[in-house]
Scaffold this motif. Sequence first.
Motif, PDB file in Angstrom:
ATOM      1  N   ARG A   6       3.317  -1.584  10.585  1.00 23.47           N
ATOM      2  CA  ARG A   6       2.036  -1.480   9.892  1.00 23.47           C
ATOM      3  C   ARG A   6       2.199  -0.808   8.533  1.00 23.47           C
ATOM      4  N   PHE A   7       2.949   0.286   8.491  1.00 26.04           N
ATOM      5  CA  PHE A   7       3.179   0.982   7.221  1.00 26.04           C
ATOM      6  C   PHE A   7       3.934   0.070   6.237  1.00 26.04           C
ATOM      7  N   ALA A   8       4.980  -0.598   6.724  1.00 31.14           N
ATOM      8  CA  ALA A   8       5.800  -1.444   5.851  1.00 31.14           C
ATOM      9  C   ALA A   8       4.964  -2.596   5.291  1.00 31.14           C
ATOM     10  N   ARG A   9       4.094  -3.144   6.127  1.00 33.03           N
ATOM     11  CA  ARG A   9       3.280  -4.300   5.751  1.00 33.03           C
ATOM     12  C   ARG A   9       2.156  -3.899   4.795  1.00 33.03           C
ATOM     13  N   GLU A  10       1.489  -2.756   5.071  1.00 29.18           N
ATOM     14  CA  GLU A  10       0.230  -2.456   4.381  1.00 29.18           C
ATOM     15  C   GLU A  10       0.349  -1.507   3.188  1.00 29.18           C
ATOM     16  N   PHE A  11       1.373  -0.675   3.155  1.00 23.51           N
ATOM     17  CA  PHE A  11       1.433   0.363   2.117  1.00 23.51           C
ATOM     18  C   PHE A  11       2.770   0.360   1.397  1.00 23.51           C
TER      19      PHE A  11
END
Length: 230
Positions: free
Chosen positions: A101-106
């Motif tokens: 999620r972090f890699a994808r969104e931020f």
Amino acid sequence: MIAFDVLTLFPEFIDAGARVGVLGRAVDAGILSVRAHQLRDYTGGSPHPLDDSPYGGGPGMVMRAEPIYAAVEDVSARFEPKRRVLLTPQGAPFSQATAWRFAREFDSMLLFCGRYEGVDERVRPLFDEEISIGDYVLTGGELGALVIIDAVSRLVPGVLGGADSHVSESFSDPELLEYPQYTRPSEFRGMTVPSVLTSGNHGEIERWRREQSRARTAVRRPDLATRRRD
Ligand code: JD8
């Protein structure tokens, strides 16, 4: 490109972790940026230290709200991180799903590392989320920040260096434990390599590995085995 701004009393700890191996190479290649900021720089002018004793009494010291606000607001204004994360034992458990999620969104994140007994409760509104890296007690948030930086960065295209096709969802989700691996020599101290691996039969090899993963997961991590969806 992904950028992490880390607020900490020990910037050299973060720098050391970001300089080695795959992460170090990504930093050198300009695909990854890790900036560690010294929290002490934000006690500025004020006669007050970074920490003070807890209201109501009790052991140890609590990190004061004022320098934390100053630090998070300054770094936020300068680098505009897309997500602000507080490392704390009370946070949501970090997992491979969180890393994705972090890699994808931020593409930029601020990570705040406390020390002592923790932070003044009133700093909580500064952060988008609170994360814990596991149910054990650390002396501060720095190892948590490095865990997040490591797990997230390796999912960012280019960080593993060209051949990151093996970061496919299935290979990178720990729903099954890895199969046993061997390399030369074929016999070591009387221990041999399973003959299937030297058979050249790729269908057989794949089936053997899948079965080894399944059996090993069932024995060692039944919690993972029961969570599987296939
Ligand atoms: C931040 C201070 C130490 C925590 C008293 C002394 C994360 N998975 C994790 N375990 N522990 C931490 C963590 C520990 C921290 C701080 C993160 C700031 N401490 C305190 C409370 C009890 N000790 C963590 N992420």
